[in-house]
Design a protein around this motif. Structure first.
Motif, mmCIF file in Angstrom:
data_model
loop_
_atom_site.group_PDB
_atom_site.id
_atom_site.type_symbol
_atom_site.label_atom_id
_atom_site.label_comp_id
_atom_site.label_asym_id
_atom_site.label_seq_id
_atom_site.Cartn_x
_atom_site.Cartn_y
_atom_site.Cartn_z
ATOM 1 N N PRO A 16 -10.131 -7.650 -7.345
ATOM 2 C CA PRO A 16 -9.824 -6.542 -8.266
ATOM 3 C C PRO A 16 -9.172 -5.381 -7.502
ATOM 4 C CG PRO A 16 -12.066 -7.328 -8.597
ATOM 5 C CD PRO A 16 -11.586 -7.960 -7.331
ATOM 6 N N ILE A 17 -8.106 -4.821 -8.062
ATOM 7 C CA ILE A 17 -7.419 -3.713 -7.397
ATOM 8 C C ILE A 17 -6.979 -2.644 -8.395
ATOM 9 C CG2 ILE A 17 -6.540 -5.149 -5.508
ATOM 10 C CD1 ILE A 17 -3.788 -5.087 -6.876
ATOM 11 N N THR A 18 -6.912 -1.419 -7.912
ATOM 12 C CA THR A 18 -6.168 -0.348 -8.574
ATOM 13 C C THR A 18 -4.882 -0.198 -7.786
ATOM 14 O OG1 THR A 18 -8.143 0.808 -9.360
ATOM 15 C CG2 THR A 18 -6.127 2.107 -9.136
ATOM 16 N N LEU A 19 -3.726 -0.349 -8.456
ATOM 17 C CA LEU A 19 -2.454 -0.477 -7.763
ATOM 18 C C LEU A 19 -1.552 0.730 -7.995
ATOM 19 C CD1 LEU A 19 -0.610 -2.352 -6.059
ATOM 20 C CD2 LEU A 19 0.283 -3.238 -8.223
ATOM 21 N N VAL A 20 -1.036 1.286 -6.895
ATOM 22 C CA VAL A 20 -0.036 2.350 -6.945
ATOM 23 C C VAL A 20 1.282 1.755 -6.454
ATOM 24 C CG1 VAL A 20 0.485 4.725 -6.325
ATOM 25 C CG2 VAL A 20 -1.885 3.934 -6.284
ATOM 26 N N ILE A 21 2.370 1.994 -7.192
ATOM 27 C CA ILE A 21 3.675 1.423 -6.831
ATOM 28 C C ILE A 21 4.667 2.549 -6.574
ATOM 29 C CG2 ILE A 21 5.496 -0.191 -7.476
ATOM 30 C CD1 ILE A 21 3.614 -1.385 -9.547
ATOM 31 N N GLY A 22 5.415 2.444 -5.480
ATOM 32 C CA GLY A 22 6.444 3.448 -5.190
ATOM 33 C C GLY A 22 7.043 3.246 -3.814
ATOM 34 N N LYS A 23 8.070 4.039 -3.481
ATOM 35 C CA LYS A 23 8.718 3.934 -2.167
ATOM 36 C C LYS A 23 7.836 4.502 -1.065
ATOM 37 C CE LYS A 23 13.545 4.198 -3.768
ATOM 38 N NZ LYS A 23 13.419 4.846 -5.081
ATOM 39 N N PHE A 24 7.246 5.648 -1.314
ATOM 40 C CA PHE A 24 6.309 6.275 -0.368
ATOM 41 C C PHE A 24 6.949 6.591 0.979
ATOM 42 C CE2 PHE A 24 3.327 4.693 -3.442
ATOM 43 C CZ PHE A 24 2.329 5.671 -3.452
ATOM 44 N N ASP A 25 8.247 6.901 1.013
ATOM 45 C CA ASP A 25 8.846 7.341 2.273
ATOM 46 C C ASP A 25 8.530 8.817 2.455
ATOM 47 O OD1 ASP A 25 10.258 7.288 4.638
ATOM 48 O OD2 ASP A 25 12.193 7.635 3.692
#
Length: 310
Positions: A16-25
Motif C-alpha cells: 500500500p502506498i500514498t503516491l506523489v507524482i512530479g519532476k521534483f527538480d
C-alpha cells in the motif's frame, strides 16, 4: 529509502502506498507542500514517482537542461529528510514522451497498490500533456482511490517553479533561491587536485569535482557560503567559506570550475566529499592585470566575509 528503477516494463507491487507524482527538480517549497500533504494523508509507504532526465534535455537536447538543481543522489537525500520512504525513478525517454495518458496509467500506475495520489494543480501527463488533474480524478474516482490536488505555492504572487529557480541560480540570486527552497542552494562534489595557485597566493582552496558538474552552474563570481565536510573524521563539519565559481580570467582559465577558501580551516581534503552552500553573491569575476592585484582583492573579500559571518 526503498529505490525502484523503472524502464518500460509494468511495475507490480502490492505494498500500500500514498503516491506523489512530479519532476521534483530542486525540491522547492511547492514540492515540499505536496510531500507534507501526502505525509498527513499517508496510508502505506509515502512514495514519490519522478523522472531521471529533464524532458527538455531529452526532447530538444537543450544544453541548459542537461544539468539539475538536484541530481538524483541529492534528490533522494533531500526527499528522505522530508519523510519519503520509497522512490520510483521513471526513465524519461523519447519513447516515454510518446505514451498516451492511458498507456502511462497502465504501465506505471495500475500495478501499484495506490491508496491516494497527491499532485499539483498544474499536473499534466501523457503525449502532448493531454491529461490533467480532472482526468486523473475521474479515472480513480471509479476505483475508489482519492486524488488530492494541491494549489500552486506562490511567492509574491508568482508560482514557485524549478524553471524560475534555475534562472535565479544562473543570475547569482542566491538569497532569493534560499527563500524559495527553504534552504541554501548547494552543490556536492569530491575534492580534486587543482593547480595549487590559491595555496601559492596564501589562500588555499578546495577544487570541487566528481558530481559537481551535474548541477546547474551558478553565475560566475565570488560568493559567501559554507562548506560542509561530509563523512567521518575529526574535520567533518561545517565551515564558513568564500566560493569562487567561474573561469578564473586572471590566470586565463578555459573551463568553468568551483573552488572554495574555507575560513579558519587547515587540512588536506583531497578525495573527501564536500557540500558547498551558496548564501550571497559578492561580486563579479574580475580579470586583474597581475597576481598582486588579485591578492589585494582576495584580502578585501576575506574582510567582507568575516564581517558578514561575524
Amino acid at each position: 529509502m526503498k529505490y525502484i528503477d523503472i524502464n518500460s516494463k509494468p511495475v507490480v507491487d502490492s505494498t500500500p502506498i500514498t503516491l506523489v507524482i512530479g519532476k521534483f527538480d530542486g525540491i522547492h517549497k511547492g514540492h515540499q507542500e505536496l510531500i507534507k500533504v501526502a505525509r498527513d494523508y499517508r496510508d502505506g509507504l509515502l512514495s514519490v514517482m519522478s523522472f531521471s532526465e529533464h524532458p527538455l534535455w531529452v526532447l530538444r537536447e537543450d544544453p541548459e537542461y542537461i544539468s539539475s538543481l538536484t541530481p538524483l543522489k541529492t534528490k533522494l537525500d533531500i526527499l528522505q529528510t522530508h519523510g519519503v520512504e520509497q522512490y520510483f525513478n521513471v526513465h524519461f525517454t523519447k519513447e516515454f514522451s510518446d505514451l498516451t495518458a492511458e498507456e502511462f496509467v497502465d504501465i506505471y500506475l495500475n500495478g501499484l497498490n495506490i491508496r491516494r495520489i497527491v499532485i499539483g494543480e498544474d499536473f499534466h501527463f501523457g503525449k502532448m500533456r493531454s491529461w490533467d488533474t480532472d482526468d486523473l480524478i475521474s479515472l480513480y474516482m471509479q476505483r475508489g482511490i482519492a486524488v488530492t490536488v494541491i494549489p500552486l505555492v506562490k511567492e509574491k504572487g508568482e508560482k514557485i517553479s524549478s524553471s524560475s529557480i534555475r534562472s535565479l541560480v544562473k543570475q547569482g540570486e542566491m538569497e532569493t533561491v534560499s527563500n524559495l527552497y527553504g534552504r541554501p542552494y548547494a552543490i556536492n562534489g569530491k575534492v580534486i587536485h587543482g593547480k595549487a595557485l590559491g595555496r601559492t597566493l596564501g589562500y588555499p582552496t578546495i577544487n570541487l569535482g566528481g558530481d559537481a558538474d551535474l548541477y546547474v552552474p551558478p553565475n560566475p563570481g565570488i560568493y559567501l557560503g559554507t562548506a560542509e565536510i561530509l563523512g567521518e573524521g575529526i574535520d567533518a563539519g561545517r565551515y564558513n567559506a568564500l566560493i569562487s565559481a567561474g573561469y578564473r580570467p586572471t590566470v586565463n582559465g578555459q573551463s568553468y570550475s568551483i573552488e572554495a577558501y574555507l575560513l579558519d580551516y587547515s587540512g588536506d581534503l583531497y578525495d573527501r566529499m564536500v557540500s558547498l552552500e551558496f548564501l550571497k553573491y559578492v561580486r563579479d569575476e574580475i580579470k586583474f592585470t597581475d597576481l598582486d592585484q588579485l591578492i589585494t582583492q582576495m584580502k578585501l573579500d576575506e574582510v567582507y566575509a568575516r564581517d558578514y559571518f561575524g
